[in-house]
Scaffold this motif. Structure first.
Motif, PDB file in Angstrom:
ATOM      1  N   LEU A 117      38.840  47.879 -49.485  1.00  0.00           N
ATOM      2  CA  LEU A 117      38.570  48.956 -48.537  1.00  0.00           C
ATOM      3  C   LEU A 117      38.629  48.474 -47.092  1.00  0.00           C
ATOM      4  O   LEU A 117      38.801  49.284 -46.183  1.00  0.00           O
ATOM      5  N   GLU A 118      38.494  47.176 -46.895  1.00  0.00           N
ATOM      6  CA  GLU A 118      38.582  46.640 -45.537  1.00  0.00           C
ATOM      7  C   GLU A 118      39.957  46.877 -44.922  1.00  0.00           C
ATOM      8  O   GLU A 118      40.096  46.905 -43.694  1.00  0.00           O
ATOM      9  N   SER A 119      40.971  47.045 -45.761  1.00  0.00           N
ATOM     10  CA  SER A 119      42.303  47.344 -45.225  1.00  0.00           C
ATOM     11  C   SER A 119      42.296  48.683 -44.490  1.00  0.00           C
ATOM     12  O   SER A 119      43.059  48.871 -43.533  1.00  0.00           O
ATOM     13  N   GLN A 120      41.432  49.607 -44.906  1.00  0.00           N
ATOM     14  CA  GLN A 120      41.279  50.860 -44.166  1.00  0.00           C
ATOM     15  C   GLN A 120      40.722  50.589 -42.765  1.00  0.00           C
ATOM     16  O   GLN A 120      41.147  51.204 -41.782  1.00  0.00           O
ATOM     17  N   ASP A 121      39.759  49.667 -42.690  1.00  0.00           N
ATOM     18  CA  ASP A 121      39.190  49.302 -41.386  1.00  0.00           C
ATOM     19  C   ASP A 121      40.249  48.713 -40.466  1.00  0.00           C
ATOM     20  O   ASP A 121      40.337  49.063 -39.282  1.00  0.00           O
ATOM     21  N   LEU A 122      41.051  47.819 -41.015  1.00  0.00           N
ATOM     22  CA  LEU A 122      42.067  47.172 -40.195  1.00  0.00           C
ATOM     23  C   LEU A 122      43.153  48.166 -39.783  1.00  0.00           C
ATOM     24  O   LEU A 122      43.678  48.089 -38.666  1.00  0.00           O
ATOM     25  N   ASN A 123      43.462  49.101 -40.645  1.00  0.00           N
ATOM     26  CA  ASN A 123      44.396  50.160 -40.257  1.00  0.00           C
ATOM     27  C   ASN A 123      43.840  50.988 -39.103  1.00  0.00           C
ATOM     28  O   ASN A 123      44.581  51.363 -38.186  1.00  0.00           O
ATOM     29  N   MET A 124      42.540  51.269 -39.141  1.00  0.00           N
ATOM     30  CA  MET A 124      41.930  52.008 -38.037  1.00  0.00           C
ATOM     31  C   MET A 124      41.981  51.200 -36.750  1.00  0.00           C
ATOM     32  O   MET A 124      42.192  51.755 -35.666  1.00  0.00           O
ATOM     33  N   ALA A 125      41.812  49.890 -36.861  1.00  0.00           N
ATOM     34  CA  ALA A 125      41.887  49.029 -35.674  1.00  0.00           C
ATOM     35  C   ALA A 125      43.303  49.024 -35.101  1.00  0.00           C
ATOM     36  O   ALA A 125      43.493  49.063 -33.879  1.00  0.00           O
ATOM     37  N   VAL A 126      44.298  48.983 -35.969  1.00  0.00           N
ATOM     38  CA  VAL A 126      45.689  49.008 -35.512  1.00  0.00           C
ATOM     39  C   VAL A 126      45.991  50.341 -34.837  1.00  0.00           C
ATOM     40  O   VAL A 126      46.605  50.387 -33.757  1.00  0.00           O
ATOM     41  N   ASP A 127      45.586  51.430 -35.471  1.00  0.00           N
ATOM     42  CA  ASP A 127      45.848  52.749 -34.900  1.00  0.00           C
ATOM     43  C   ASP A 127      45.136  52.922 -33.563  1.00  0.00           C
ATOM     44  O   ASP A 127      45.700  53.481 -32.614  1.00  0.00           O
ATOM     45  N   TYR A 128      43.900  52.437 -33.478  1.00  0.00           N
ATOM     46  CA  TYR A 128      43.142  52.526 -32.227  1.00  0.00           C
ATOM     47  C   TYR A 128      43.841  51.753 -31.118  1.00  0.00           C
ATOM     48  O   TYR A 128      44.005  52.245 -29.994  1.00  0.00           O
ATOM     49  N   THR A 129      44.301  50.558 -31.426  1.00  0.00           N
ATOM     50  CA  THR A 129      44.943  49.714 -30.416  1.00  0.00           C
ATOM     51  C   THR A 129      46.292  50.283 -29.992  1.00  0.00           C
ATOM     52  O   THR A 129      46.635  50.279 -28.803  1.00  0.00           O
ATOM     53  N   SER A 130      47.055  50.779 -30.938  1.00  0.00           N
ATOM     54  CA  SER A 130      48.401  51.251 -30.631  1.00  0.00           C
ATOM     55  C   SER A 130      48.400  52.427 -29.671  1.00  0.00           C
ATOM     56  O   SER A 130      49.376  52.644 -28.942  1.00  0.00           O
ATOM     57  N   THR A 154      47.213  45.233 -45.204  1.00  0.00           N
ATOM     58  CA  THR A 154      47.363  46.269 -44.179  1.00  0.00           C
ATOM     59  C   THR A 154      48.785  46.349 -43.662  1.00  0.00           C
ATOM     60  O   THR A 154      49.353  47.431 -43.492  1.00  0.00           O
ATOM     61  N   ALA A 155      49.374  45.199 -43.407  1.00  0.00           N
ATOM     62  CA  ALA A 155      50.689  45.159 -42.763  1.00  0.00           C
ATOM     63  C   ALA A 155      51.767  45.794 -43.622  1.00  0.00           C
ATOM     64  O   ALA A 155      52.744  46.348 -43.100  1.00  0.00           O
ATOM     65  N   GLU A 156      51.602  45.728 -44.937  1.00  0.00           N
ATOM     66  CA  GLU A 156      52.657  46.235 -45.813  1.00  0.00           C
ATOM     67  C   GLU A 156      52.946  47.714 -45.578  1.00  0.00           C
ATOM     68  O   GLU A 156      54.078  48.170 -45.735  1.00  0.00           O
ATOM     69  N   SER A 157      51.916  48.486 -45.171  1.00  0.00           N
ATOM     70  CA  SER A 157      52.099  49.928 -45.037  1.00  0.00           C
ATOM     71  C   SER A 157      51.941  50.417 -43.606  1.00  0.00           C
ATOM     72  O   SER A 157      51.942  51.622 -43.366  1.00  0.00           O
ATOM     73  N   ASN A 158      51.799  49.499 -42.652  1.00  0.00           N
ATOM     74  CA  ASN A 158      51.579  49.905 -41.265  1.00  0.00           C
ATOM     75  C   ASN A 158      52.729  49.403 -40.396  1.00  0.00           C
ATOM     76  O   ASN A 158      52.837  48.205 -40.119  1.00  0.00           O
ATOM     77  N   SER A 159      53.561  50.314 -39.964  1.00  0.00           N
ATOM     78  CA  SER A 159      54.759  49.939 -39.208  1.00  0.00           C
ATOM     79  C   SER A 159      54.445  49.474 -37.795  1.00  0.00           C
ATOM     80  O   SER A 159      55.324  48.926 -37.119  1.00  0.00           O
ATOM     81  N   HIS A 160      53.209  49.677 -37.332  1.00  0.00           N
ATOM     82  CA  HIS A 160      52.830  49.214 -35.998  1.00  0.00           C
ATOM     83  C   HIS A 160      52.644  47.696 -35.941  1.00  0.00           C
ATOM     84  O   HIS A 160      52.598  47.113 -34.853  1.00  0.00           O
ATOM     85  N   VAL A 161      52.522  47.057 -37.095  1.00  0.00           N
ATOM     86  CA  VAL A 161      52.280  45.619 -37.153  1.00  0.00           C
ATOM     87  C   VAL A 161      53.612  44.875 -37.111  1.00  0.00           C
ATOM     88  O   VAL A 161      54.482  45.088 -37.950  1.00  0.00           O
ATOM     89  N   SER A 162      53.747  43.977 -36.127  1.00  0.00           N
ATOM     90  CA  SER A 162      55.000  43.230 -35.959  1.00  0.00           C
ATOM     91  C   SER A 162      54.998  41.892 -36.671  1.00  0.00           C
ATOM     92  O   SER A 162      56.065  41.352 -36.997  1.00  0.00           O
TER      93      SER A 162
END
Length: 309
Positions: A117-130, A154-162
């Motif tokens: 479930l922490e991957s949800q947290d990291l996705n929220m952090a990525v979305d917040y930063t982007s 997280t990175a596998e499904s988040n295109s904002h991560v380079s």
């Protein structure tokens, strides 16, 4: 007698399992200001609100690193020490978001799931930063232990991560619980494994297959990946990093592995801080022009750009 032993062992494992999912919170030690960096306290996320530090660069920045800490720690992770790593990144001209996962530090939440479930947290952090970055900016995930595996998930499904830097990751939560966790719970696998593997998924309402970075590496594509591990890691043995690297190599020509002699769990920076800083620089500089800190003269010689520090 055998029945008594079984009952006692089962009760112990139920309690150990509960404590494993609900670790005592460690206090956040220090802050970026104490290391000479201006910062903002930030809060984001829904339904859980997460807390963190935003350490921006004074001018436009092309590279932002989001840090993901380890199990039962928090954004300060003093055993690394994480604030020292952030200072190195700051000196290179990198902006940083450092936050507490759910049920850690000052963030909301009561249960830890070791990445599921922490991957949800990291996705929220990525979305917040982007939302606050200029077009063309790049987000890099830097994770430690649980945070390293979470970064891969997280990175596998988040295109904002380079790109991803994973320091001491596990390759599969299920395999880790089966093979390695019993070692530091001081119980034989024959007692620990059946109870833990049955009870934890039900209590946490999760599937252990949801936290299997090794299965999802191909979805990273060719995004740069740096895996770091200590050769003397007693908690997440080095074979986890090696196996992840070999799987990543099949689809990602930009995957790299750095094994650090003499380093324990998430101790590479403490053992070889200058080498660690140089690896960070080499990895991050592909996305922008970084400053070479004055305490890393080899970078000035190699890359020819000194920093203002």
């Amino acid at each position: 007698m055998a029945l008594v032993v079984f009952v006692v062992a089962t009760i112990y494992e139920l309690v150990a399992g509960w404590m494993f999912l609900h670790p005592r919170r460690s206090p956040v030690v220090g802050n970026p200001w104490g290391w000479g960096m201006a910062y903002q306290s930030v809060h984001f996320g829904h339904p859980l609100v997460l807390s963190g530090w935003w350490i921006p660069q004074p001018s436009n920045h092309s590279v932002t690193v989001i840090i993901a800490h380890g199990y039962s720690s928090n954004r300060s992770e003093p055993c690394i020490p994480l604030l020292a790593v952030i200072r190195v990144l700051h000196d290179m001209g990198v902006s940083v978001l450092d936050f507490d996962f759910r049920a850690h530090g000052l963030s909301q939440g009561h249960m830890v799931t070791i990445g599921a479930l922490e991957s949800q947290d990291l996705n929220m952090a990525v979305d917040y930063t982007s939302r606050y970055l200029a077009p063309g900016s790049h987000i890099i995930l830097l994770g430690y232990s649980m945070g390293a595996s979470t970064a891969l998930l997280t990175a596998e499904s988040n295109s904002h991560v380079s790109g991803i830097i994973a320091d001491s990751p596990y390759d599969s939560l299920k395999r880790y619980l089966e093979e390695d966790l019993p070692i530091w719970q001081y119980l034989p696998r024959s007692i620990f494994q059946p109870v833990l593997m049955t009870v934890l998924p039900r209590v946490a309402h999760l599937s252990l297959d949801d936290a299997n970075p090794a299965q999802h590496l191909r979805q990273l594509g060719d995004r740069p990946l740096l895996i770091i591990a200590g050769k003397r890691d007693p908690l997440v043995p080095v074979h986890n990093a090696v196996d992840l690297y070999h799987k990543a190599q099949k689809t990602d020509p930009n995957a790299r592995l750095w094994l650090v002699r003499g380093a324990g769990h998430i101790q590479a920076f403490k053992v070889v801080p200058f080498d660690y800083a140089e690896h960070l620089y080499a990895f991050l500089s592909r996305w922008g022009h970084l400053y070479a800190p004055s305490y890393l003269p080899s970078l000035k010689t190699t890359h020819g750009r000194g920093g203002p520090h």
